[in-house]
Design an enzyme around this catalytic site. Structure first.
Site, mmCIF file in Angstrom:
data_model
loop_
_atom_site.group_PDB
_atom_site.id
_atom_site.type_symbol
_atom_site.label_atom_id
_atom_site.label_comp_id
_atom_site.label_asym_id
_atom_site.label_seq_id
_atom_site.Cartn_x
_atom_site.Cartn_y
_atom_site.Cartn_z
ATOM 1 N N CYS A 43 42.135 39.259 38.270
ATOM 2 C CA CYS A 43 42.105 38.808 39.664
ATOM 3 C C CYS A 43 42.247 39.959 40.652
ATOM 4 O O CYS A 43 41.386 40.177 41.510
ATOM 5 C CB CYS A 43 43.209 37.770 39.853
ATOM 6 S SG CYS A 43 43.543 37.373 41.550
ATOM 7 N N GLY A 185 22.068 35.111 35.591
ATOM 8 C CA GLY A 185 23.067 34.047 35.749
ATOM 9 C C GLY A 185 23.270 33.702 37.213
ATOM 10 O O GLY A 185 23.639 34.563 38.006
ATOM 11 N N ILE A 189 29.802 33.874 40.231
ATOM 12 C CA ILE A 189 30.021 35.333 40.221
ATOM 13 C C ILE A 189 28.693 36.058 40.450
ATOM 14 O O ILE A 189 28.601 36.985 41.259
ATOM 15 C CB ILE A 189 30.696 35.777 38.901
ATOM 16 C CG1 ILE A 189 32.134 35.224 38.857
ATOM 17 C CG2 ILE A 189 30.714 37.296 38.776
ATOM 18 C CD1 ILE A 189 32.921 35.556 37.597
ATOM 19 N N GLU A 208 17.751 32.782 36.022
ATOM 20 C CA GLU A 208 18.623 31.691 35.558
ATOM 21 C C GLU A 208 17.836 30.831 34.573
ATOM 22 O O GLU A 208 16.676 30.504 34.811
ATOM 23 C CB GLU A 208 19.089 30.875 36.779
ATOM 24 C CG GLU A 208 19.773 29.563 36.473
ATOM 25 C CD GLU A 208 21.024 29.682 35.599
ATOM 26 O OE1 GLU A 208 21.927 30.446 35.949
ATOM 27 O OE2 GLU A 208 21.059 29.000 34.558
ATOM 28 N N ALA A 275 25.975 38.056 34.382
ATOM 29 C CA ALA A 275 27.086 37.206 34.850
ATOM 30 C C ALA A 275 26.830 35.799 34.327
ATOM 31 O O ALA A 275 26.484 34.890 35.078
ATOM 32 C CB ALA A 275 27.148 37.223 36.370
ATOM 33 N N ARG A 278 32.512 33.565 31.376
ATOM 34 C CA ARG A 278 33.652 34.294 30.818
ATOM 35 C C ARG A 278 34.206 33.501 29.634
ATOM 36 O O ARG A 278 34.044 32.283 29.564
ATOM 37 C CB ARG A 278 34.731 34.501 31.890
ATOM 38 C CG ARG A 278 34.220 35.412 33.004
ATOM 39 C CD ARG A 278 35.289 35.729 34.020
ATOM 40 N NE ARG A 278 36.417 36.476 33.504
ATOM 41 C CZ ARG A 278 36.434 37.806 33.332
ATOM 42 N NH1 ARG A 278 35.365 38.533 33.611
ATOM 43 N NH2 ARG A 278 37.526 38.405 32.876
ATOM 44 N N ALA A 325 42.250 31.742 39.404
ATOM 45 C CA ALA A 325 43.539 32.413 39.557
ATOM 46 C C ALA A 325 44.629 31.441 40.000
ATOM 47 O O ALA A 325 45.762 31.504 39.507
ATOM 48 C CB ALA A 325 43.406 33.554 40.567
ATOM 49 N N HIS A 449 41.436 22.471 69.063
ATOM 50 C CA HIS A 449 40.078 22.719 69.531
ATOM 51 C C HIS A 449 39.988 24.131 70.096
ATOM 52 O O HIS A 449 40.915 24.566 70.770
ATOM 53 C CB HIS A 449 39.741 21.712 70.631
ATOM 54 C CG HIS A 449 38.391 21.948 71.248
ATOM 55 N ND1 HIS A 449 37.223 21.628 70.615
ATOM 56 C CD2 HIS A 449 38.043 22.508 72.445
ATOM 57 C CE1 HIS A 449 36.200 21.949 71.392
ATOM 58 N NE2 HIS A 449 36.669 22.490 72.501
HETATM 59 C C1 LIG Z 1 34.148 38.946 39.635
HETATM 60 C C2 LIG Z 1 35.170 37.859 39.555
HETATM 61 C C3 LIG Z 1 35.488 37.138 40.684
HETATM 62 C C4 LIG Z 1 36.446 36.127 40.627
HETATM 63 N N1 LIG Z 1 36.721 35.437 41.774
HETATM 64 C C5 LIG Z 1 37.653 34.463 41.741
HETATM 65 C C6 LIG Z 1 38.005 33.765 42.935
HETATM 66 O O1 LIG Z 1 37.469 34.015 44.007
HETATM 67 N N2 LIG Z 1 38.980 32.820 42.853
HETATM 68 C C7 LIG Z 1 39.604 32.512 41.665
HETATM 69 O O2 LIG Z 1 40.478 31.645 41.653
HETATM 70 N N3 LIG Z 1 39.274 33.153 40.520
HETATM 71 C C8 LIG Z 1 38.330 34.120 40.534
HETATM 72 N N4 LIG Z 1 38.034 34.800 39.385
HETATM 73 C C9 LIG Z 1 38.725 34.396 38.133
HETATM 74 C C10 LIG Z 1 40.154 34.963 38.091
HETATM 75 O O3 LIG Z 1 40.105 36.360 38.189
HETATM 76 C C11 LIG Z 1 40.829 34.528 36.805
HETATM 77 O O4 LIG Z 1 40.779 33.116 36.716
HETATM 78 C C12 LIG Z 1 42.287 34.969 36.755
HETATM 79 O O5 LIG Z 1 42.415 36.365 36.848
HETATM 80 C C13 LIG Z 1 42.936 34.485 35.455
HETATM 81 O O6 LIG Z 1 44.257 34.899 35.399
HETATM 82 P P1 LIG Z 1 45.007 35.087 34.001
HETATM 83 O O7 LIG Z 1 46.406 35.479 34.355
HETATM 84 O O8 LIG Z 1 44.783 33.910 33.152
HETATM 85 O O9 LIG Z 1 44.251 36.298 33.272
HETATM 86 P P2 LIG Z 1 43.836 37.759 33.725
HETATM 87 O O10 LIG Z 1 43.843 37.930 35.181
HETATM 88 O O11 LIG Z 1 42.576 38.064 33.005
HETATM 89 O O12 LIG Z 1 45.006 38.670 33.148
HETATM 90 C C14 LIG Z 1 45.206 38.822 31.778
HETATM 91 C C15 LIG Z 1 45.920 40.149 31.537
HETATM 92 O O13 LIG Z 1 46.363 40.202 30.195
HETATM 93 C C16 LIG Z 1 46.260 41.538 29.728
HETATM 94 N N5 LIG Z 1 46.219 41.469 28.256
HETATM 95 C C17 LIG Z 1 45.380 40.730 27.492
HETATM 96 N N6 LIG Z 1 45.683 40.868 26.196
HETATM 97 C C18 LIG Z 1 46.738 41.720 26.141
HETATM 98 C C19 LIG Z 1 47.508 42.272 25.060
HETATM 99 N N7 LIG Z 1 47.286 41.936 23.790
HETATM 100 N N8 LIG Z 1 48.505 43.130 25.366
HETATM 101 C C20 LIG Z 1 48.769 43.470 26.650
HETATM 102 N N9 LIG Z 1 48.076 42.984 27.702
HETATM 103 C C21 LIG Z 1 47.081 42.112 27.442
HETATM 104 C C22 LIG Z 1 44.958 42.023 30.355
HETATM 105 O O14 LIG Z 1 44.948 43.441 30.437
HETATM 106 C C23 LIG Z 1 45.017 41.362 31.732
HETATM 107 O O15 LIG Z 1 45.578 42.217 32.699
HETATM 108 C C24 LIG Z 1 37.096 35.826 39.402
HETATM 109 C C25 LIG Z 1 36.786 36.558 38.251
HETATM 110 C C26 LIG Z 1 35.836 37.558 38.318
HETATM 111 C C27 LIG Z 1 35.516 38.335 37.081
#
Ligand SMILES: Cc1cc2nc3c(=O)[nH]c(=O)nc-3n(C[C@H](O)[C@H](O)[C@H](O)COP(=O)(O)OP(=O)(O)OC[C@H]3O[C@@H](n4cnc5c(N)ncnc54)[C@H](O)[C@@H]3O)c2cc1C
Length: 470
Positions: A43, A185, A189, A208, A275, A278, A325, A449
């Site tokens: 995120c 895609g 994204i 697409e 894209a 995920r 997120a 307004h």
């Molecule tokens: C380009 C893009 C745009 C996006 N825009 C939006 C948006 O506008 N709004 C929205 O809500 N969502 C958006 N998302 C999705 C959002 O980023 C994710 O849903 C969110 O980050 C998920 O959070 P999480 O905590 O589940 O995982 P993540 O944010 O992926 O965090 C997981 C963490 O775990 C760590 N990790 C994994 N395995 C291990 C391990 N074995 N040991 C140590 N560390 C580890 C990784 O390094 C990572 O930092 C977007 C995603 C992308 C790619």
């Protein structure tokens, strides 16, 4: 090997993991968080935040270019240009401020943060591969293990990442602007980034496989986005499949999936953004050793984010759709509270979804079709931004707000909107659903307004057959 014991061990410092850790520590739970990369996860580092920064910068540039060509506002600008390196420094500065903020919050609340890669030994033990070579390995034991390992971009076998083929992560920090970007895609994204690149001056073609863009949203919501793509000059190749890069590596080979693969053709491209979705990150840290029940590629959880193993919890993207997120954060906060002894369940009235295209799309709760499929007898109404004064002053009168409510008692079950800046209406939409608002509650609330929010009130009035401004 050094050993350490903790009450709650969180793997992953993304929005799910870091929020869970902060809340748990606030509640007095001894908490350790393992993160292999920068805090903030996908995120903050390569997702929501940098993409929205780039989208804003691209929009600012497009506005200036538009004004340079012809401005009804009377603004005169000469030869705008982009300093890409400065734009990326600005974006990286925002990311750095936010990730430093997360580190400070974790520290302030007393979370023990360990940098390195976690490898699961069993449901109560995790080995840490330290970040620094030569550092002593660490074995952590815990009472509760929270998996918040997120997701990763899906790779197409025909177009593996590398060279000109990039994922969103690389597309957010481009070394240069491509002349022609091909986006594979047409989900949120791909379109968010494709539109941003187009506004920055690149030629953009979106490929697409399906017959339509943004398949997660209904036709009416998508129509203004499709019109905007045409206006911007983003080319669409619908119903097409990718075969791979051309022989010279500077073109993408595609074919019309409705026809014959032998009729493949090439689209020149100096960069290709794949894209296509995920996938939960469930590999590379011995998760399989726990033999958890799975839900397809995701970890299966119940409405308290418990996995099939006692004391092992999972939140966020690793648990599947919707991969957002704010869902990860809400789950993280809840798990911390349950572990502390509070009674909680994850049963939100809705999980809002926002698509930051131009114009933006917001969906909260049920659409008219979804309500009908659920067997609800609903009415729905729409109010156009063309009849909203604030939208006109923002040079953006396209789009509408739609409400869906039960016919018998007027309980609101869904809101949808498309238009510039509608992401900010999301709070009002979500609150009205969570608080069980009826059409009358929204219609009788005085809305300031001139604001886009007046369209929300007018939509409720229209559903009641009493619209004033349309
Ligand atoms: C380009 C893009 C745009 C996006 N825009 C939006 C948006 O506008 N709004 C929205 O809500 N969502 C958006 N998302 C999705 C959002 O980023 C994710 O849903 C969110 O980050 C998920 O959070 P999480 O905590 O589940 O995982 P993540 O944010 O992926 O965090 C997981 C963490 O775990 C760590 N990790 C994994 N395995 C291990 C391990 N074995 N040991 C140590 N560390 C580890 C990784 O390094 C990572 O930092 C977007 C995603 C992308 C790619």
């Amino acid at each position: 090997m050094k050993t350490l014991s903790t009450s709650l061990l969180v793997i992953g410092g993304g929005p799910g993991g870091y929020v869970a850790a902060i809340r748990a520590a606030q509640l007095g739970i001894r908490t350790t968080l393992i993160e292999s990369g920068p805090l903030g996860g996908t995120c903050l580092n390569v997702g929501c935040i940098p993409s929205k920064a780039l989208i804003h910068a691209a929009e600012a540039f497009e506005n200036v270019c538009r004004y340079a060509a012809d401005s009804p506002l009377g603004i005169r600008v000469d030869s705008p240009s982009i300093d890409l390196a400065q734009m990326l420094r600005w974006k990286d500065g925002i990311v750095a401020r936010l990730t430093a903020g997360v580190a400070a919050l974790l520290k302030k609340n007393g979370v023990h943060v360990v940098k390195g890669w976690a490898n699961i030994v069993d449901g109560k033990t995790v080995d840490l591969q330290p970040e620094n070579i030569g550092a002593e390995p660490l074995r952590l034991s815990c009472e509760n293990l929270l998996l918040a390992t997120g997701s990763r971009a899906v790779e197409l076998p025909a177009l593996p990442f590398g060279g000109p083929v990039v994922s969103a992560t690389q597309a957010l920090s481009p070394p240069s602007l491509p002349k022609h970007l091909v986006v594979v895609g047409a989900g949120y994204i791909g379109l968010e980034l494709g539109i941003a690149y187009r506004k920055l001056g690149a030629e953009v073609t979106v490929i697409e496989m399906l017959e339509r863009i943004l398949p997660a949203y209904d036709d009416e919501l998508v129509k203004p986005v499709a019109a905007s793509l045409r206006r911007l000059g983003v080319r669409l190749q619908m119903g097409c499949k990718v075969l791979g890069l051309g022989a010279g590596g500077d073109a993408v080979r595609i074919y019309d999936a409705r026809g014959d693969e032998s009729k493949a053709f090439e689209l020149s491209a100096d960069r290709v953004l794949v894209a296509v979705g995920r996938r939960p990150r469930t590999e590379g840290y011995h998760l399989e050793s726990l033999r958890l029940d799975m839900n397809g590629p995701a970890i299966k959880i119940d409405d308290q984010c418990r996995t099939s193993m006692r004391g092992v919890w999972a939140i966020g993207d690793v648990t599947g759709e919707p991969m957002l997120a704010h869902r990860a954060m809400a789950q993280g906060e809840m798990v911390a509270e349950i572990i502390s002894g509070k009674r909680r369940r994850f049963i939100p009235a809705s999980i809002p979804a926002v698509c930051f295209t131009d114009p933006e799309i917001v969906v909260v709760g049920q659409t008219p079709e979804e309500a009908a499929l659920a067997g609800l007898d609903c009415l729905h109404a729409q109010f156009p931004f063309a009849a909203n004064g604030r939208a006109m002053t923002l040079e953006s009168a396209e789009g509408f707000v739609r409400v869906v409510a039960r016919r018998d008692n007027h309980l609101v079950v869904g809101w949808q909107a498309v238009g510039r800046g509608v992401s900010e209406l999301c709070a009002a939409f979500s609150q009205s659903l969570e608080m069980g608002a009826r059409l009358e509650d929204v219609a009788m609330t005085i809305h300031a307004h001139p604001t886009l929010g007046e369209a929300v009130q007018e939509t409720a009035l229209r559903a009641l057959g009493r619209a004033l401004h349309v």
